[in-house]
Design an enzyme around this catalytic site. Structure first.
Site, short mmCIF file in Angstrom:
data_model
loop_
_atom_site.label_atom_id
_atom_site.label_comp_id
_atom_site.label_asym_id
_atom_site.label_seq_id
_atom_site.Cartn_x
_atom_site.Cartn_y
_atom_site.Cartn_z
N SER A 1 2.77 8.97 7.90
CA SER A 1 2.17 10.24 8.30
C SER A 1 3.24 11.26 8.71
O SER A 1 4.06 11.65 7.90
CB SER A 1 1.15 9.99 9.41
OG SER A 1 0.26 11.07 9.54
N ASP B 1 -4.13 8.57 5.17
CA ASP B 1 -3.07 8.41 6.17
C ASP B 1 -2.53 6.98 6.28
O ASP B 1 -3.28 6.04 6.54
CB ASP B 1 -3.63 8.85 7.53
CG ASP B 1 -2.54 9.16 8.53
OD1 ASP B 1 -1.60 8.37 8.65
OD2 ASP B 1 -2.66 10.19 9.22
#
Length: 273
Positions: free
Chosen positions: A42, A157
């Site tokens: 991320s 993510d």
């Protein structure tokens, strides 16, 4: 310096808390700490990827400090909220303007980032191919960014399955791992110790997610028990995950990264020497 060492820099998920990574890298460069590979999830994939591509940390800091709320608004391309809030095409354009190389195998520093296949729950590791796709997938917070469709997978993510990918650094043969962790558990006891009945749903959900992420990190760290690991944990208690777009907040985050790394630099230097 030991010629056989391979230092891996691992950067966790964490939203705007990841701006601390700029300060971390600045200190490592200042002390001539070599970085032989970088892994991230991320936010860690975003900053780590841009740096690994060959973009200088000074340039990254300059861009981070120059992006204001209006600039962020220009990066938002709304879509029907049935799948997500933001398409992410403008993010891709912004990334392409700041990556020095666009294919991972051409990066100055070997790099890998992780994403999550929402169909299967499996971790997907990008260590070659199109960097824009890899980083865009890794930062795709569910419900916020439209998932990335890639090779019959639906990617979101990477922090969902591996928020601090030290295991990926190990797979890249790192024998010294510098792990920067900005995932903190909200200090609800300080706010609600005397009035627990006033806990808000959002507080409870946020704390639950952070506890879950912390448990994943603990389990992942067990996989690198045979390596030298230095944990760097900047104080991000005052930084919100969404604290982008403010020069003051960005400067504070970078400063926190500098402080945390300076505290650990003697340990790092002992390992590499």
């Amino acid at each position: 310096m030991n010629n056989n060492l391979k230092v891996g820099l691992v950067l966790s998920a964490g939203g705007a808390k990841g701006l601390t990574y700029i300060g971390v890298i600045k200190v490592l460069e200042k002390h001539n700490v070599p970085i032989h590979c970088i892994t991230g999830a991320s936010a860690g994939a975003l900053i780590g990827g841009v740096y690994a591509s060959g973009t200088s940390i000074e340039k990254i800091e300059e861009v981070a400090l120059s992006v204001g709320y209006r600039d962020l608004a220009k990066l938002i391309d709304p879509i029907k909220p049935s799948i997500a809030l933001i398409k992410g095409n403008k993010i891709i354009k912004f990334l392409s303007e700041n990556l020095f190389q666009e294919r991972i195998e051409d990066f100055k520093i070997p790099f890998a980032c992780v994403a999550t296949d929402i169909f299967t729950g499996k971790k997907v590791v990008f260590n070659e191919g199109d960097a824009l796709t890899a980083i865009r997938a890794s930062i795709s917070a569910p419900g916020i960014f439209k998932p990335v469709l890639y090779k019959n997978m639906c990617l979101v993510d990477g922090g969902l399955v591996d928020p601090l990918p030290v295991d990926v650094a190990k797979d890249m043969s790192a024998n010294i791992i510098l792990a920067v962790d900005v995932i903190d558990i909200p200090r609800l006891n300080e706010k609600y110790a005397n009035n627990p009945e006033k806990l808000r749903v959002t507080d409870t959900l946020r704390a639950s997610l952070k506890i879950f992420e912390r448990r994943i990190i603990d389990l992942t760290l067990e996989k690198v028990a045979d390596r030298n690991v230095v944990m760097i944990r900047p104080d991000v208690s005052e930084i919100r995950t969404i604290d982008f777009g403010s020069k003051k907040n960005t400067k504070n985050a970078i400063r926190k990264g500098v402080i945390a790394t300076e505290r650990k630099i003697d340990d790092i230097l002992r390992l590499i020497e």
